[in-house]
Write a protein that holds these residues in place. Structure first.
Motif, PDB file in Angstrom:
ATOM      1  N   MET A  24      22.166  48.943  42.934  1.00  0.00           N
ATOM      2  CA  MET A  24      22.678  49.791  41.850  1.00  0.00           C
ATOM      3  C   MET A  24      23.955  49.212  41.243  1.00  0.00           C
ATOM      4  N   TYR A  25      24.679  48.428  42.008  1.00  0.00           N
ATOM      5  CA  TYR A  25      25.954  47.889  41.535  1.00  0.00           C
ATOM      6  C   TYR A  25      25.824  46.493  40.921  1.00  0.00           C
ATOM      7  N   LEU A  26      24.623  45.967  40.836  1.00  0.00           N
ATOM      8  CA  LEU A  26      24.445  44.629  40.281  1.00  0.00           C
ATOM      9  C   LEU A  26      24.727  44.562  38.782  1.00  0.00           C
ATOM     10  N   ASN A  27      24.679  45.690  38.112  1.00  0.00           N
ATOM     11  CA  ASN A  27      24.929  45.672  36.674  1.00  0.00           C
ATOM     12  C   ASN A  27      26.409  45.868  36.326  1.00  0.00           C
ATOM     13  N   ALA A  28      27.279  45.850  37.316  1.00  0.00           N
ATOM     14  CA  ALA A  28      28.716  45.970  37.045  1.00  0.00           C
ATOM     15  C   ALA A  28      29.234  44.635  36.499  1.00  0.00           C
ATOM     16  N   ASP A  29      30.032  44.717  35.451  1.00  0.00           N
ATOM     17  CA  ASP A  29      30.556  43.519  34.812  1.00  0.00           C
ATOM     18  C   ASP A  29      31.653  42.877  35.652  1.00  0.00           C
ATOM     19  N   LYS A  30      32.557  43.690  36.161  1.00  0.00           N
ATOM     20  CA  LYS A  30      33.672  43.204  36.978  1.00  0.00           C
ATOM     21  C   LYS A  30      33.729  44.020  38.264  1.00  0.00           C
ATOM     22  N   PHE A  31      34.358  43.452  39.267  1.00  0.00           N
ATOM     23  CA  PHE A  31      34.474  44.174  40.537  1.00  0.00           C
ATOM     24  C   PHE A  31      35.293  45.454  40.370  1.00  0.00           C
ATOM     25  N   ASP A  32      36.179  45.480  39.396  1.00  0.00           N
ATOM     26  CA  ASP A  32      36.973  46.687  39.131  1.00  0.00           C
ATOM     27  C   ASP A  32      36.098  47.855  38.669  1.00  0.00           C
ATOM     28  N   HIS A  33      34.918  47.554  38.156  1.00  0.00           N
ATOM     29  CA  HIS A  33      34.028  48.601  37.655  1.00  0.00           C
ATOM     30  C   HIS A  33      33.171  49.215  38.766  1.00  0.00           C
ATOM     31  N   VAL A  34      33.283  48.693  39.967  1.00  0.00           N
ATOM     32  CA  VAL A  34      32.506  49.211  41.101  1.00  0.00           C
ATOM     33  C   VAL A  34      33.293  50.336  41.754  1.00  0.00           C
ATOM     34  N   TYR A  35      32.690  51.507  41.782  1.00  0.00           N
ATOM     35  CA  TYR A  35      33.290  52.654  42.466  1.00  0.00           C
ATOM     36  C   TYR A  35      32.168  53.498  43.062  1.00  0.00           C
ATOM     37  N   LEU A  36      32.482  54.173  44.153  1.00  0.00           N
ATOM     38  CA  LEU A  36      31.471  54.994  44.817  1.00  0.00           C
ATOM     39  C   LEU A  36      31.143  56.188  43.933  1.00  0.00           C
ATOM     40  N   ASN A  37      29.862  56.470  43.825  1.00  0.00           N
ATOM     41  CA  ASN A  37      29.402  57.487  42.902  1.00  0.00           C
ATOM     42  C   ASN A  37      28.279  58.279  43.562  1.00  0.00           C
ATOM     43  N   GLN A  38      28.360  59.607  43.490  1.00  0.00           N
ATOM     44  CA  GLN A  38      27.316  60.437  44.085  1.00  0.00           C
ATOM     45  C   GLN A  38      25.984  60.257  43.376  1.00  0.00           C
ATOM     46  N   ASN A  39      26.021  59.990  42.089  1.00  0.00           N
ATOM     47  CA  ASN A  39      24.787  59.810  41.340  1.00  0.00           C
ATOM     48  C   ASN A  39      24.018  58.595  41.841  1.00  0.00           C
ATOM     49  N   ARG A  40      24.710  57.514  42.145  1.00  0.00           N
ATOM     50  CA  ARG A  40      24.036  56.313  42.659  1.00  0.00           C
ATOM     51  C   ARG A  40      23.468  56.575  44.051  1.00  0.00           C
ATOM     52  N   LEU A  41      24.185  57.337  44.861  1.00  0.00           N
ATOM     53  CA  LEU A  41      23.692  57.715  46.183  1.00  0.00           C
ATOM     54  C   LEU A  41      22.413  58.540  46.048  1.00  0.00           C
TER      55      LEU A  41
END
Length: 65
Positions: A24-41
């Motif tokens: 789910m996090y492969l589409n993040a442009d930068k590492f700063d854009h990665v955050y834990l999200n209940q929707n992804r869970l």
């Protein structure tokens, strides 16, 4: 039937969940854009649930009870 088969099944589902959650996090442009999200869970759980049913359907001989 052996309980080992069910433990393998749960382990497969757990590993698949972790992989899908990571994908789910492969589409993040930068590492700063990665955050834990209940929707992804929630979405990772929604992907694992039908996969479990398909796996039980195709491997019904291993899970007789």
């Amino acid at each position: 039937m052996e309980k080992g088969n069910y433990m393998k099944f749960l382990l497969m589902l757990g590993i698949s969940f972790v992989i899908m959650y990571g994908v789910m996090y492969l589409n993040a442009d930068k590492f700063d854009h990665v955050y834990l999200n209940q929707n992804r869970l929630y979405m990772a759980l929604l992907m694992v649930a039908p996969m479990a049913l398909v796996m039980l359907g195709f491997m019904s001989g291993m899970y007789t009870n």
